[in-house]
Design an enzyme around this catalytic site. Structure first.
Site, PDB file in Angstrom:
ATOM      1  N   HIS A  84       0.846  -1.200   0.000  1.00 53.73           N
ATOM      2  CA  HIS A  84       0.000   0.000   0.000  1.00 53.73           C
ATOM      3  C   HIS A  84       0.878   1.245   0.000  1.00 53.73           C
ATOM      4  O   HIS A  84       1.196   1.780  -1.054  1.00 53.73           O
ATOM      5  CB  HIS A  84      -0.932  -0.050   1.215  1.00 53.73           C
ATOM      6  N   HIS A 108      -2.122  -0.741 -11.727  1.00 53.89           N
ATOM      7  CA  HIS A 108      -2.852  -0.392 -10.509  1.00 53.89           C
ATOM      8  C   HIS A 108      -3.979  -1.382 -10.308  1.00 53.89           C
ATOM      9  O   HIS A 108      -4.570  -1.882 -11.278  1.00 53.89           O
ATOM     10  CB  HIS A 108      -3.404   1.035 -10.613  1.00 53.89           C
ATOM     11  N   ASP A 129       2.713   6.470  -8.113  1.00 53.84           N
ATOM     12  CA  ASP A 129       3.887   6.140  -7.303  1.00 53.84           C
ATOM     13  C   ASP A 129       5.182   6.231  -8.105  1.00 53.84           C
ATOM     14  O   ASP A 129       6.251   6.439  -7.535  1.00 53.84           O
ATOM     15  CB  ASP A 129       3.747   4.727  -6.724  1.00 53.84           C
TER      16      ASP A 129
END
Length: 507
Positions: free
Chosen positions: A309, A348, A404
């Protein structure tokens, strides 16, 4: 998957027709908002079949199995909408692209929590309350200094949120009554005010706690939150100011660089909420038992701590460092295809095309690099980015760069250590957590404790066998008995001494 009937025979009905082939019975399940109630299936019962075990509870109705909540809606929400197939993210109906371009983090925070963009006076009131609740009790210094010098900042932050709850007894339903917050749904103004006070505290103190976790690692004194700065400016000031006190006369000269403060503000907007992710679900799961909100946020913090996460952007940096240079990218991608390496920052769980936040953050990255200088990893990152987007293997699997991929590079360029990256994720996500928690407390139907079911596959009834009568047979499978642990240091010496004592006693 299903039998197709001719269009001429169809008459649209918002329901699902189910035939239980075990009994021949037919059931009609209502469809609302393109969902069916899982509880309905408890009424679909049958006699136990030849392959059923008593533990399957066949006569008590069907259970719905959904490992990892891949297709389970646990709440009705008005907060965030994600269309993963088309790369859409909206907060309260507003596209994330518009909010990142035109809004500020605290304005977006107001939107997520209260459901509408604020007027000037509403935003002024909200901002004032959040910033006024930034300072923390002086006892917190002793709390943070009790950690080891090398403690992970997420361990400190998770503990600190739970620690906050010990100060505010008026926020604890265990002390004040379990309807402390839920009675706000019935219009109790005191309950609503109490709820919002805790929200101000959590958002205001999130930066203070994060800065304290950072500075304890640096061996520096803690900084009182300043006045006259924005939320992200105050955060950067607390991280970097060399004085332990707030010198108003020096505020102008000590303000953080505007490009870095703005970049962090946009990153905070992008990370403020993301629907029912792991940590938000954890906050609601914990909150459903009606603890104080500080404990619920601490639980969310622990969930985000996990590498699946909140640690994703750190994994990107470690991956780029391991690649080394652009010339090694082709070999790395081949290793990924052979499952010898892991490609971080691409793809994702929700987005099946592209992450809409990645386009925004790419522009932010360029602005930050223009100030901080070009990171040596950027060339490797760009080579990896371009090669993956041109490779059919990754394109066919819809593995596009996500938020990210770039956020880790930005945080690194701004000088943050990698183990602080998850903290920079937690601070804005506190807003999403409290927005969902508040929505749950205000549910007109009340709060029900979240108690999922399981499919029990273990042994059926067994009678206890005295130890002397056990055969000593070993169970087959991984982890079916305690591991043999290798000891060192004091424990090793004590065990050696005990063993030597037993030998001497036999002589």
């Amino acid at each position: 998957m299903g039998k197709q009937f001719p269009a001429s025979e169809l008459k649209r009905d918002e329901s699902l027709r189910i035939v239980d082939n075990r009994t021949g019975k037919e059931y009609t399940v209502p469809i609302t908002h393109n969902s069916i109630p899982a509880n309905f299936f408890k009424g679909i019962r049958a006699a136990a079949g030849p392959n059923d075990r008593p533990e399957d509870e066949t006569e008590r109705g069907l259970r719905v199995a959904d490992r990892g909540f891949l297709n389970t809606a646990v709440i009705e929400s008005h907060i965030t909408y994600i269309d993963g197939d088309n790369g859409v993210l909206r907060y309260r109906g507003y596209p994330i692209e518009q909010l990142a371009e035109h809004s500020s983090f605290l304005e977006v925070s107001y939107l997520l929590i209260y459901g509408a963009l604020p007027s000037a006076s509403q935003l002024s009131h909200f901002t004032s309350e959040v910033l006024l609740h930034g300072p923390i009790h002086s006892d917190a210094e002793g709390f943070f200094r009790a950690f080891r010098y090398d403690a992970h900042p997420m361990s400190m932050l998770t503990s600190a949120f739970a620690y906050l709850g010990s100060y505010y007894g008026e926020a604890n339903p265990s002390l004040q009554g379990q309807d402390l917050f839920t009675k706000a749904a019935k219009g109790d103004p005191a309950a609503l005010q109490n709820m919002d006070r805790q929200i101000f505290r959590l958002i205001g103190k999130a930066t203070t706690l994060a800065a304290m976790a950072y500075r304890i690692r640096q061996g520096r004194d803690f900084v009182v939150p300043p006045t006259g700065m924005s939320y992200t400016e105050s955060f950067l000031y607390q991280l970097d100011h060399l004085s332990p006190t707030d010198h108003l006369s020096e505020l102008h000269s000590n303000k953080p660089h505007p490009v870095l403060a703005k970049a962090l503000d946009i990153l905070f907007i992008l990370h403020a909420d993301h629907e029912m992710n792991a940590s938000s679900t954890t906050v609601l799961q914990t909150g459903s038992s009606l603890p104080d909100p500080f404990s619920a946020v601490a639980a969310g913090c622990a969930s985000l701590y996990g590498p699946l996460h909140g640690g994703a952007n750190e994994a990107v940096i470690r991956m780029l460092i391991s690649i080394g240079s652009p010339k090694n990218v082709p070999a790395f991608l081949e290793a990924v295809k052979k499952r010898q390496k892991v490609l971080s920052g691409f793809g994702h769980r929700v987005y099946k095309t592209s992450d809409p936040r990645s386009f925004i953050i790419r522009k932010v990255a360029d602005e930050v690099f223009a100030v901080t200088g070009r990171d040596p990893l950027l060339d490797t990152a760009m080579a990896l980015h371009d090669a993956a987007l041109k490779d059919d293997y990754f394109v066919s699997r819809r593995l596009a760069p996500n938020v990210d991929f770039w956020s880790g590079l930005i945080y690194r360029a701004m000088g943050f250590p990698m183990d602080f990256f998850p903290v920079l994720f937690v601070v804005p996500r506190v807003v999403g957590w409290v927005a969902h928690w508040r929505q749950m407390m205000l549910s007109p139907s009340g709060v029900k404790i979240w108690r999922p079911r399981q499919l029990y596959l273990g042994p059926s009834t067994r009678d206890y066998v005295p130890q002397e009568e056990r055969t000593g047979t070993f169970q087959v499978g991984v982890g079916m008995e305690p591991s043999v642990i290798e000891h060192s240091g004091m424990t090793k010496r004590r065990k050696l001494a005990e063993a030597a004592g037993k030998v001497r006693s036999k002589l």
